[in-house]
Design a protein around this motif. Structure first.
Motif, PDB file in Angstrom:
ATOM      1  N   PHE A  43       0.862  -1.173   0.000  1.00 56.15           N
ATOM      2  CA  PHE A  43       0.000   0.000   0.000  1.00 56.15           C
ATOM      3  C   PHE A  43       0.904   1.231   0.000  1.00 56.15           C
ATOM      4  CE2 PHE A  43       0.484   1.696   4.317  1.00 56.15           C
ATOM      5  CZ  PHE A  43       1.085   0.634   4.967  1.00 56.15           C
ATOM      6  N   THR A  44       0.331   2.403  -0.246  1.00 57.10           N
ATOM      7  CA  THR A  44       1.132   3.622  -0.263  1.00 57.10           C
ATOM      8  C   THR A  44       0.737   4.519   0.905  1.00 57.10           C
ATOM      9  OG1 THR A  44      -0.415   4.789  -1.700  1.00 57.10           O
ATOM     10  CG2 THR A  44       1.352   3.537  -2.763  1.00 57.10           C
ATOM     11  N   LEU A  45       1.710   5.248   1.391  1.00 52.73           N
ATOM     12  CA  LEU A  45       1.502   6.099   2.562  1.00 52.73           C
ATOM     13  C   LEU A  45       0.582   7.278   2.264  1.00 52.73           C
ATOM     14  CD1 LEU A  45       5.072   6.222   4.093  1.00 52.73           C
ATOM     15  CD2 LEU A  45       3.140   4.796   4.778  1.00 52.73           C
ATOM     16  N   ASP A  46       0.357   7.572   0.985  1.00 53.10           N
ATOM     17  CA  ASP A  46      -0.514   8.695   0.633  1.00 53.10           C
ATOM     18  C   ASP A  46      -1.906   8.543   1.223  1.00 53.10           C
ATOM     19  OD1 ASP A  46       0.952   9.945  -2.161  1.00 53.10           O
ATOM     20  OD2 ASP A  46       1.376   7.866  -1.602  1.00 53.10           O
ATOM     21  N   TYR A  47      -2.337   7.298   1.471  1.00 47.74           N
ATOM     22  CA  TYR A  47      -3.721   7.062   1.865  1.00 47.74           C
ATOM     23  C   TYR A  47      -3.879   6.416   3.223  1.00 47.74           C
ATOM     24  CZ  TYR A  47      -4.280   8.026  -3.072  1.00 47.74           C
ATOM     25  OH  TYR A  47      -4.229   8.613  -4.307  1.00 47.74           O
ATOM     26  N   TYR A  48      -2.771   6.275   3.942  1.00 49.21           N
ATOM     27  CA  TYR A  48      -2.821   5.628   5.245  1.00 49.21           C
ATOM     28  C   TYR A  48      -2.133   6.485   6.296  1.00 49.21           C
ATOM     29  CZ  TYR A  48      -4.389   1.151   3.372  1.00 49.21           C
ATOM     30  OH  TYR A  48      -5.114   0.144   2.784  1.00 49.21           O
ATOM     31  N   ALA A  49      -2.763   6.573   7.441  1.00 46.45           N
ATOM     32  CA  ALA A  49      -2.076   7.136   8.598  1.00 46.45           C
ATOM     33  C   ALA A  49      -1.154   6.067   9.171  1.00 46.45           C
ATOM     34  CB  ALA A  49      -3.082   7.562   9.657  1.00 46.45           C
ATOM     35  N   ILE A  50      -0.035   6.500   9.700  1.00 46.74           N
ATOM     36  CA  ILE A  50       0.900   5.581  10.357  1.00 46.74           C
ATOM     37  C   ILE A  50       1.066   6.013  11.810  1.00 46.74           C
ATOM     38  CG2 ILE A  50       3.238   4.686  10.449  1.00 46.74           C
ATOM     39  CD1 ILE A  50       1.685   3.661   8.067  1.00 46.74           C
ATOM     40  N   GLY A  51       0.937   5.061  12.682  1.00 45.00           N
ATOM     41  CA  GLY A  51       1.125   5.331  14.100  1.00 45.00           C
ATOM     42  C   GLY A  51       2.279   4.519  14.650  1.00 45.00           C
ATOM     43  N   TRP A  52       2.914   5.067  15.665  1.00 46.71           N
ATOM     44  CA  TRP A  52       3.940   4.344  16.422  1.00 46.71           C
ATOM     45  C   TRP A  52       3.384   4.081  17.821  1.00 46.71           C
ATOM     46  CZ3 TRP A  52       8.391   2.119  14.920  1.00 46.71           C
ATOM     47  CH2 TRP A  52       8.957   2.532  13.708  1.00 46.71           C
ATOM     48  N   PHE A  53       3.559   2.856  18.248  1.00 48.81           N
ATOM     49  CA  PHE A  53       3.116   2.430  19.568  1.00 48.81           C
ATOM     50  C   PHE A  53       4.286   1.745  20.265  1.00 48.81           C
ATOM     51  CE2 PHE A  53      -1.460   3.009  18.896  1.00 48.81           C
ATOM     52  CZ  PHE A  53      -1.493   3.120  17.514  1.00 48.81           C
ATOM     53  N   ARG A  54       4.199   1.605  21.576  1.00 44.09           N
ATOM     54  CA  ARG A  54       5.249   0.891  22.287  1.00 44.09           C
ATOM     55  C   ARG A  54       4.642   0.106  23.441  1.00 44.09           C
ATOM     56  NH1 ARG A  54       8.551   5.967  25.070  1.00 44.09           N
ATOM     57  NH2 ARG A  54       6.949   6.532  26.614  1.00 44.09           N
ATOM     58  N   GLN A  55       5.322  -0.964  23.804  1.00 38.07           N
ATOM     59  CA  GLN A  55       4.885  -1.789  24.926  1.00 38.07           C
ATOM     60  C   GLN A  55       6.089  -2.206  25.736  1.00 38.07           C
ATOM     61  OE1 GLN A  55       2.371  -5.124  23.928  1.00 38.07           O
ATOM     62  NE2 GLN A  55       1.523  -5.149  26.001  1.00 38.07           N
ATOM     63  N   ALA A  56       6.096  -1.775  26.976  1.00 38.13           N
ATOM     64  CA  ALA A  56       7.155  -2.144  27.903  1.00 38.13           C
ATOM     65  C   ALA A  56       6.740  -3.406  28.655  1.00 38.13           C
ATOM     66  CB  ALA A  56       7.414  -0.999  28.879  1.00 38.13           C
ATOM     67  N   PRO A  57       7.693  -4.158  29.173  1.00 38.34           N
ATOM     68  CA  PRO A  57       7.366  -5.376  29.916  1.00 38.34           C
ATOM     69  C   PRO A  57       6.407  -5.105  31.061  1.00 38.34           C
ATOM     70  CG  PRO A  57       9.707  -5.262  29.487  1.00 38.34           C
ATOM     71  CD  PRO A  57       9.141  -3.942  29.064  1.00 38.34           C
ATOM     72  N   GLY A  58       5.338  -5.871  31.114  1.00 40.27           N
ATOM     73  CA  GLY A  58       4.375  -5.727  32.187  1.00 40.27           C
ATOM     74  C   GLY A  58       3.448  -4.541  32.074  1.00 40.27           C
ATOM     75  N   LYS A  59       3.534  -3.827  30.951  1.00 35.38           N
ATOM     76  CA  LYS A  59       2.683  -2.640  30.781  1.00 35.38           C
ATOM     77  C   LYS A  59       1.819  -2.783  29.531  1.00 35.38           C
ATOM     78  CE  LYS A  59       5.666   0.662  33.171  1.00 35.38           C
ATOM     79  NZ  LYS A  59       6.323   2.003  33.085  1.00 35.38           N
ATOM     80  N   GLU A  60       0.768  -1.982  29.467  1.00 34.12           N
ATOM     81  CA  GLU A  60      -0.095  -1.989  28.308  1.00 34.12           C
ATOM     82  C   GLU A  60       0.576  -1.252  27.144  1.00 34.12           C
ATOM     83  OE1 GLU A  60      -4.425  -2.042  30.597  1.00 34.12           O
ATOM     84  OE2 GLU A  60      -3.849  -0.336  29.354  1.00 34.12           O
ATOM     85  N   ARG A  61       0.165  -1.618  25.948  1.00 32.47           N
ATOM     86  CA  ARG A  61       0.674  -0.918  24.766  1.00 32.47           C
ATOM     87  C   ARG A  61       0.132   0.502  24.775  1.00 32.47           C
ATOM     88  NH1 ARG A  61       0.656  -3.955  19.011  1.00 32.47           N
ATOM     89  NH2 ARG A  61       1.540  -5.503  20.449  1.00 32.47           N
ATOM     90  N   GLU A  62       0.986   1.462  24.449  1.00 28.92           N
ATOM     91  CA  GLU A  62       0.568   2.850  24.431  1.00 28.92           C
ATOM     92  C   GLU A  62       0.909   3.504  23.103  1.00 28.92           C
ATOM     93  OE1 GLU A  62       2.620   5.781  26.759  1.00 28.92           O
ATOM     94  OE2 GLU A  62       4.476   4.608  26.837  1.00 28.92           O
ATOM     95  N   GLY A  63       0.079   4.448  22.702  1.00 32.59           N
ATOM     96  CA  GLY A  63       0.336   5.197  21.484  1.00 32.59           C
ATOM     97  C   GLY A  63       1.383   6.262  21.739  1.00 32.59           C
ATOM     98  N   VAL A  64       2.316   6.385  20.824  1.00 27.22           N
ATOM     99  CA  VAL A  64       3.426   7.327  20.965  1.00 27.22           C
ATOM    100  C   VAL A  64       3.262   8.513  20.030  1.00 27.22           C
ATOM    101  CG1 VAL A  64       5.914   7.602  20.673  1.00 27.22           C
ATOM    102  CG2 VAL A  64       5.005   5.513  21.722  1.00 27.22           C
ATOM    103  N   SER A  65       2.980   8.224  18.764  1.00 25.59           N
ATOM    104  CA  SER A  65       2.922   9.281  17.767  1.00 25.59           C
ATOM    105  C   SER A  65       2.190   8.768  16.540  1.00 25.59           C
ATOM    106  CB  SER A  65       4.347   9.715  17.394  1.00 25.59           C
ATOM    107  OG  SER A  65       4.337  10.750  16.432  1.00 25.59           O
ATOM    108  N   CYS A  66       1.723   9.698  15.707  1.00 22.32           N
ATOM    109  CA  CYS A  66       1.131   9.303  14.432  1.00 22.32           C
ATOM    110  C   CYS A  66       1.269  10.448  13.443  1.00 22.32           C
ATOM    111  CB  CYS A  66      -0.326   8.890  14.579  1.00 22.32           C
ATOM    112  SG  CYS A  66      -1.447  10.191  15.115  1.00 22.32           S
ATOM    113  N   ILE A  67       1.117  10.094  12.156  1.00 22.59           N
ATOM    114  CA  ILE A  67       1.188  11.075  11.089  1.00 22.59           C
ATOM    115  C   ILE A  67       0.035  10.816  10.131  1.00 22.59           C
ATOM    116  CG2 ILE A  67       2.838   9.694   9.742  1.00 22.59           C
ATOM    117  CD1 ILE A  67       4.123  12.453   8.953  1.00 22.59           C
ATOM    118  N   SER A  68      -0.681  11.886   9.773  1.00 24.28           N
ATOM    119  CA  SER A  68      -1.884  11.770   8.968  1.00 24.28           C
ATOM    120  C   SER A  68      -1.567  11.709   7.484  1.00 24.28           C
ATOM    121  CB  SER A  68      -2.797  12.967   9.229  1.00 24.28           C
ATOM    122  OG  SER A  68      -3.153  13.043  10.577  1.00 24.28           O
TER     123      SER A  68
END
Length: 125
Positions: A27-52
């Motif tokens: 797919f091409t990035l022109d039509y999709y948002a991309i997000g970065w998430f992270r998950q530390a040991p023993g913790k829930e996954r959290e959203g870090v950043s995204c680009i529209s």
């Protein structure tokens, strides 16, 4: 076939920097948002950043604002997360994800359709 591949994770000392990459295929990035998430040991996954996809608008979690920068290279179909002034609490597996939603991006998990396998970032002496 849609695929996201993260790279760039490493062991780095506190105060150091890393650039994470998320290479997209199928797919091409022109039509999709991309997000970065992270998950530390023993913790829930959290959203870090995204680009529209519409205007390249960005979002950052308070925990990384001023230290992390998200960007995209449409020609390379790749999104980057520049992480500076890293702290031990940034240690986690970092994932990128793609969303077909148009407009301003967010970091709600349900918004994202495709996920990568993750890359490990460890911040330690």
């Amino acid at each position: 076939q849609v695929q996201l591949v993260e790279s760039g994770g490493d062991l780095v000392q506190p105060g150091g920097s890393l650039r994470l990459s998320c290479a997209a295929s199928g797919f091409t990035l022109d039509y999709y948002a991309i997000g970065w998430f992270r998950q530390a040991p023993g913790k829930e996954r959290e959203g870090v950043s995204c680009i529209s996809p519409s205007d390249g608008g960005t979002y950052y979690a308070d925990s990384v604002k001023g230290r992390f920068t998200i960007s995209r290279d449409i020609a390379k179909n790749t999104v980057y997360l520049q992480a500076n002034t890293l702290k031990p609490e940034d240690t986690a597996v970092y994932y990128c994800a793609a969303s077909r939603l148009w407009g301003p991006c967010g970091v709600g998990f349900s918004e994202y359709d495709y996920w990568g396998q993750g890359t490990q970032v460890t911040v330690s002496l």
